[in-house]
Design a protein around this motif. Structure first.
Motif, PDB file in Angstrom:
ATOM      1  N   LYS A  80      18.153  33.835  55.083  1.00 20.49           N
ATOM      2  CA  LYS A  80      18.761  33.414  56.340  1.00 20.49           C
ATOM      3  C   LYS A  80      19.624  34.562  56.855  1.00 20.49           C
ATOM      4  O   LYS A  80      20.539  35.008  56.167  1.00 20.49           O
ATOM      5  CB  LYS A  80      19.615  32.165  56.144  1.00 20.49           C
ATOM      6  N   THR A  81      19.325  35.034  58.044  1.00 19.22           N
ATOM      7  CA  THR A  81      20.053  36.151  58.634  1.00 19.22           C
ATOM      8  C   THR A  81      21.052  35.634  59.657  1.00 19.22           C
ATOM      9  O   THR A  81      20.701  34.821  60.510  1.00 19.22           O
ATOM     10  CB  THR A  81      19.082  37.136  59.309  1.00 19.22           C
ATOM     11  N   TYR A  82      22.289  36.098  59.561  1.00 21.70           N
ATOM     12  CA  TYR A  82      23.348  35.674  60.481  1.00 21.70           C
ATOM     13  C   TYR A  82      23.870  36.883  61.246  1.00 21.70           C
ATOM     14  O   TYR A  82      24.157  37.924  60.673  1.00 21.70           O
ATOM     15  CB  TYR A  82      24.505  35.022  59.715  1.00 21.70           C
TER      16      TYR A  82
ATOM     17  N   ARG B 173      29.717  36.649  62.036  1.00 26.16           N
ATOM     18  CA  ARG B 173      30.457  36.730  60.773  1.00 26.16           C
ATOM     19  C   ARG B 173      30.971  35.349  60.368  1.00 26.16           C
ATOM     20  O   ARG B 173      30.980  34.986  59.183  1.00 26.16           O
ATOM     21  CB  ARG B 173      31.629  37.705  60.918  1.00 26.16           C
TER      22      ARG B 173
ATOM     23  N   PHE C 142      28.167  33.373  58.857  1.00 31.54           N
ATOM     24  CA  PHE C 142      27.806  33.946  57.558  1.00 31.54           C
ATOM     25  C   PHE C 142      28.797  33.508  56.474  1.00 31.54           C
ATOM     26  O   PHE C 142      28.404  33.080  55.389  1.00 31.54           O
ATOM     27  CB  PHE C 142      27.790  35.476  57.684  1.00 31.54           C
TER      28      PHE C 142
ATOM     29  N   ALA D  91      21.990  34.225  52.027  1.00 30.13           N
ATOM     30  CA  ALA D  91      22.376  34.621  53.384  1.00 30.13           C
ATOM     31  C   ALA D  91      22.562  36.128  53.473  1.00 30.13           C
ATOM     32  O   ALA D  91      23.002  36.779  52.535  1.00 30.13           O
ATOM     33  CB  ALA D  91      23.667  33.909  53.783  1.00 30.13           C
TER      34      ALA D  91
ATOM     35  N   PHE E 109      24.140  39.079  56.234  1.00 32.14           N
ATOM     36  CA  PHE E 109      24.895  39.318  57.469  1.00 32.14           C
ATOM     37  C   PHE E 109      24.376  40.573  58.144  1.00 32.14           C
ATOM     38  O   PHE E 109      24.353  41.652  57.559  1.00 32.14           O
ATOM     39  CB  PHE E 109      26.389  39.459  57.170  1.00 32.14           C
TER      40      PHE E 109
END
Length: 439
Positions: A165-167, A170, A173, A196, A198
């Motif tokens: 999962k890319t956030y 911030r 994340f 995750a 970031f």
């Protein structure tokens, strides 16, 4: 038959709507559904190449022509005055130029002097401001329905496959990291396949670059002087480029002209900006008229219905975009029946619950073969499941962070859950949770 980017005609006796009639929802295998859709589209091989029914070839064929703007102003580098349309045609005839080709070769000043007209395509892929988007056309929605029909049974992704999962935010994340740490404390023996990442924020709002237009050339004589010099140097540069061989002196001249052309463009733009002096904002101020999202209630069915029809947006500095992204994440964590998924998917693509024969609007009864009342029931059931997931996650957050709650491990699914999710048997809670008991 073109109608605001929708195709309502017939080709070889077939309409676009014919391809989503009588979809067989009893097929529970993705490969069989793919073959079923291929038969629907008439896909067959010709000399080893797959082709479909003729309608899919013709409907996307782009037809049209480029014509000059009869009200345009035409600038000729060798002339002292601009020409109107009639004068420009006469000048081209006298000098053996094809008008359209001349404008393309000298496009720097003449962008407002030509336009695309006479589009006869069934589906128009090159849109202008008055055209509807292709994604809203009946052709796009038909193909999306067929794709959703296949993907509803796509179970090829392994349950143990590692998910990333890319956030870009911030805050999101850090929240994901905190949730993951909490889940590890509650279920120490489980192995999560998700992690995750970031991604450093970038300036995703691209700067709108200034440029010199034909209007600027007419408005500012100083800018026109730079553009005239640019065109003179460009003509010499092109003449040298057409020669088969160049002397050392001509090669040096060509190199110098190339650098000069780039410099003249910059000087013309700088001169324009010196006159207009545009304001360059470091950071735009927040709109004081933005809605107060404190009144949004994710336990209200009608609120969620409206949110579902708002398209996803990557602008995470926009409150509504963040809310819609969170709702999408909540939907992914919610379990639905196949029928509920189909109704929810159509609702998110603005397909109405009921058919409207007077306005020739096709709703869910047309696509799913059910009544509008049943479609409404399924949509409400799907939304209720989303609300239940939200309440459960809110309870978990409350009893983990605000008020320490009592937890119990389910004897069937093995998950650690709040005791409120177990039925009572006298003064004691049952071994299996309510969800497992219903199954």
């Amino acid at each position: 038959m073109f109608n605001n980017n929708n195709f309502y005609g017939e080709i070889e006796g077939k309409k676009i709507e014919d391809y989503i009639k009588d979809l067989d929802y009893s097929i529970d295998n993705v490969e069989d559904r793919i073959n079923f859709v291929k038969d629907k589209l008439g896909i067959h091989k010709v000399n080893g190449i797959e082709t479909a029914d003729k309608i899919w070839e013709d409907v996307f064929t782009q037809k049209g022509e480029i014509k000059l703007n009869t009200k345009g102003i035409f600038y000729i580098e060798d002339l002292e005055k601009p020409l109107n349309y009639k004068e420009f045609i006469e000048w081209c005839n006298e000098n053996d130029y094809i008008p359209e080709e001349y404008l393309y070769e000298n496009d720097y000043e003449h962008k407002s002097s030509w336009r695309e007209v006479g589009d006869t395509s069934h589906i128009k892929l090159h849109l202008n401001a008055t055209d509807a988007l292709y994604s809203e056309s009946n052709v796009a929605r038909t193909l999306e329905t067929l794709a959703s029909y296949i993907l509803a049974k796509d179970k090829e992704v392994s349950e143990n496959e590692e998910k990333i999962k890319t956030y870009n935010s911030r805050e999101l994340f850090l929240r994901a990291i905190k949730e993951e740490a909490t889940m590890k404390e509650l279920t120490p023996n489980s192995e999560s396949t998700e992690f995750a990442v970031f991604k450093m924020e970038k300036n995703y709002k691209k700067e709108i670059k200034d440029k010199v237009t034909a209007e600027d050339v007419k408005k500012y004589p100083e800018v026109k002087a730079y553009i005239d010099a640019y065109n003179i140097n460009l003509a010499e540069y092109k003449a040298l480029g057409k020669k088969e061989s160049l002397t050392n002196e001509e090669s040096e001249r060509k190199y110098y002209l190339k650098k000069t052309l780039s410099s003249l463009k910059v000087d013309a733009l700088d001169t324009k900006l010196a006159f207009e002096r545009p304001i360059k904002w470091k950071q735009a101020l927040k709109d004081n008229g933005c809605p107060n999202w404190d009144y949004l209630d994710l336990m209200d069915r009608e609120h969620i219905k409206c949110l579902l029809q708002i398209p996803l947006n990557e602008d995470l500095q926009n409150d509504l975009a963040c809310i819609r992204t969170d709702l999408e994440s909540l939907i992914k964590r919610t379990k639905f029946t196949d029928r509920q998924k189909e109704v929810l998917d159509l609702w998110m693509r603005d397909i109405p619950l009921y058919d409207n024969k007077e306005k020739n609007i096709k709703g869910m009864p047309y696509y799913l073969g059910i009544t509008g009342q049943r479609a409404n029931e399924l949509l409400n059931l799907a939304i209720d499941r989303i609300i239940n997931t939200y309440i459960e996650e809110l309870e978990d957050w409350y009893y983990l962070n605000i008020n320490k709650g009592e937890y119990k491990k389910c004897s069937k699914c093995g998950e650690i859950k709040l005791v409120q999710r177990f039925q009572k048997n006298g003064n004691r809670y049952r071994g299996s949770c309510k969800e497992c008991s219903r199954k």
